[in-house]
Write a protein that holds these residues in place. Structure first.
Motif, short mmCIF file in Angstrom:
data_model
loop_
_atom_site.label_atom_id
_atom_site.label_comp_id
_atom_site.label_asym_id
_atom_site.label_seq_id
_atom_site.Cartn_x
_atom_site.Cartn_y
_atom_site.Cartn_z
N MET A 145 0.84 -1.18 0.00
CA MET A 145 0.00 0.00 0.00
C MET A 145 0.88 1.23 0.00
N ILE A 146 0.76 2.03 -1.05
CA ILE A 146 1.63 3.20 -1.14
C ILE A 146 0.77 4.47 -1.06
N HIS A 147 1.07 5.29 -0.11
CA HIS A 147 0.35 6.56 0.03
C HIS A 147 1.14 7.68 -0.62
N LEU A 148 0.51 8.34 -1.59
CA LEU A 148 1.17 9.46 -2.26
C LEU A 148 0.51 10.78 -1.91
N GLY A 149 -0.80 10.75 -1.73
CA GLY A 149 -1.56 11.99 -1.55
C GLY A 149 -1.71 12.37 -0.09
N LYS A 150 -1.97 13.64 0.12
CA LYS A 150 -2.20 14.15 1.48
C LYS A 150 -3.47 13.55 2.06
N HIS A 192 4.70 8.46 1.33
CA HIS A 192 5.76 9.29 0.77
C HIS A 192 5.88 10.62 1.52
N ARG A 193 6.93 11.31 1.17
CA ARG A 193 7.27 12.55 1.87
C ARG A 193 6.10 13.54 1.88
N LYS A 194 5.40 13.60 0.73
CA LYS A 194 4.35 14.60 0.62
C LYS A 194 2.99 14.11 1.16
N ALA A 195 2.93 12.82 1.46
CA ALA A 195 1.65 12.26 1.91
C ALA A 195 1.46 12.52 3.40
#
Lengths: 250, 135
Positions: free
Chosen positions: B1-6, B33-36
Motif C-alpha cells: 500500500m503506497i500513500h502518495l496523496g495528502k 511518501h514525503r508529501k503524503a
C-alpha cells in the motif's frame, strides 16, 4: 424399553477416574434431575453421553433406544435425538445465529432422512419458538454467542433444543449465571418442551431450578455415581442437609 | 500500500487459514511518501489455525517518510478448538460441516466485499481445500 439405559458406567479423564459405576434408566416422558456437589462427575456424565472427545470409557455401557450410544459420533447422537444444553455455550465469530440454527436443523433433518426445511417455513418455525423464550429476533442476527449475556446464551441453548426436537434433552447447569427473571423464562421454555414423547435430564446444584422445572425423579450424585434416587422431596431434603451427608454414604 | 496523496487513507484486511502442516505468512508493506502528510492506514491480520502442526506468521513492513502519517496494525491468531467443533457436532453437524461453518464465519469480512460470483467460488474453493483436514 428405557430411552436411556446406563449401566455401571466408568470413565477416566487424564488418568483420573471420574465416573465410578454410574447406573441410570430414563424413560420417555420423564424428567430427571441429577444433583451433586462440584466434582461429583455431573458435567462429565453429560459430556460422555454427548460424545465429547478426551474421555476414556473403562467399563459399563450406555444404550439409547437399545442402541450402543458410546459407539456413535457426536453428530450421529444428535441425529438420533440426543441434545445437550451446554453449561458454557461456545462462541462462533462471524456466523450469525440464524445461519447456525438453520445449518443445524438441516443437518439433523438430513441425517434423519427428512427433506431440508424451506426458508419461509424455517423463519416461521424460529419466530414461534423464539417468541416463547422472549428472544428478540435482533439477537439471532448476531454471531453465535458472541457478546451474548449469560441469560441470552442459555435462552439460545433452549431455543436450539426447541428447534432440534430431541428425544432426550440434557441440561447441564442451565441455571448457572442466570438471574431470577431469566431463570423463570428459561424454566418456562423447558416446561413447554416437556412431552410424553421426550425425556429431560436436568443437572443442577440447586433446588431453586427444580421449583420451576418440577422433576419426576431426583438423583443424588457423589464421587462418580448415583448414591440415592427419589421423588422431588429428595431435592428438598438435600437443600436442608447439604451434600456432605450423601458423600459419606458414597 | 503506497500513500502518495495528502490525508489519504487505506485499510488492509488479511485473513489467513493454515491447516494440517502448512504455514501461512503475511508480509505487507505500507508506505507513505514525503508529501503524503496525514496519511492513515489500518491493517488487520487474522489467522486461523486448523490442527496442531500448522503456524501463522505476520510480518508487517512500515515505511513512513513524513512524521504525520499514522499506521495501525492489529493481528490475531485463533485456533478452531476441539470444544467448538464438539459444540457444532452436538447440534448435528458433521466434523467437516463444523469446520466449514467456523471457517466461513472467519472469512466473512473479506468474502462479503467480493462480487457475488467470486464469493461463491471462493467459498467452494475453501471447502474443497479443507476437505479431510480434520480427522
Amino acid at each position: 424399553m428405557a430411552l436411556l439405559e446406563v449401566k455401571n458406567l466408568q470413565v477416566e479423564a487424564g488418568g483420573k477416574k471420574i465416573l465410578n459405576g454410574l447406573d441410570l434408566s430414563v424413560n420417555v416422558g420423564e424428567v430427571h434431575a441429577i444433583m451433586g456437589p462440584n466434582g461429583s462427575g455431573k458435567s462429565t456424565f453429560s459430556y460422555v453421553l454427548a460424545g465429547k472427545p478426551g474421555y476414556k470409557i473403562t467399563g459399563g455401557s450406555a444404550r439409547f433406544e437399545g442402541e450402543d450410544l458410546l459407539a456413535l459420533a457426536p453428530d450421529e447422537r444428535a441425529a438420533k435425538g440426543l441434545f445437550l444444553a451446554f453449561q458454557y455455550p461456545l462462541e462462533i465469530p462471524g456466523v450469525t445465529t440464524m445461519t447456525f440454527l438453520r445449518t443445524a436443523v438441516n443437518a439433523v433433518r438430513k441425517k434423519r432422512g427428512e427433506a431440508e426445511i424451506s426458508t419461509p417455513d424455517f423463519l416461521r418455525f424460529v419466530r414461534e419458538k423464539a417468541a416463547a423464550l422472549h428472544i428478540d429476533l435482533e439477537m439471532l442476527k448476531r454471531a453465535v454467542n458472541v457478546g451474548f449475556s449469560g441469560g441470552e446464551k442459555k435462552r439460545n441453548e433452549i431455543l436450539q433444543m426447541a428447534l432440534l426436537e430431541p428425544k432426550l434433552g440434557v441440561l447441564d447447569e442451565t441455571d448457572s449465571g442466570l438471574d431470577i427473571d431469566a431463570l423463570k423464562v428459561v424454566a418456562e421454555g423447558v416446561n413447554k418442551l416437556r412431552s410424553k414423547k421426550r425425556a429431560i435430564i436436568v443437572i443442577t446444584h440447586y433446588q431453586r431450578l427444580l421449583d420451576h422445572i418440577v422433576p419426576d425423579i431426583v438423583h443424588v450424585m457423589a464421587k462418580g455415581k448415583i448414591v440415592r434416587s427419589g421423588g422431588p422431596e429428595l431435592a428438598l431434603e438435600l437443600e436442608k442437609k447439604g451434600y456432605a451427608a450423601f458423600e459419606q454414604a458414597a | 500500500m503506497i500513500h502518495l496523496g495528502k490525508n489519504s487513507t487505506s485499510r488492509i484486511i488479511s485473513k489467513g487459514i493454515a491447516a494440517a502442516s502448512s504455514n501461512n505468512t503475511y508480509r505487507g508493506l505500507v508506505s507513505a511518501h514525503r508529501k503524503a502528510t496525514g496519511a492513515r492506514n489500518f491493517t488487520n491480520c487474522d489467522s486461523l489455525l486448523i490442527g496442531n502442526n500448522c503456524g501463522a506468521h505476520t510480518v508487517p513492513y512500515i515505511e513512513a517518510k513524513n512524521s504525520s502519517a499514522v499506521f495501525e496494525h492489529e493481528a490475531t491468531t485463533s485456533k478452531i478448538s476441539e470444544d467448538t467443533l464438539f459444540y457444532c457436532m452436538q447440534r448435528g453437524l458433521s466434523a467437516e460441516e463444523a469446520v466449514a461453518v467456523v471457517v466461513n464465519g472467519f472469512v466473512k469480512d473479506v468474502l462479503q466485499q467480493l462480487p457475488m460470483e467470486f464469493a461463491v467460488e471462493a467459498q467452494k474453493l475453501i471447502a474443497i481445500s479443507l476437505e479431510g483436514s480434520v480427522g
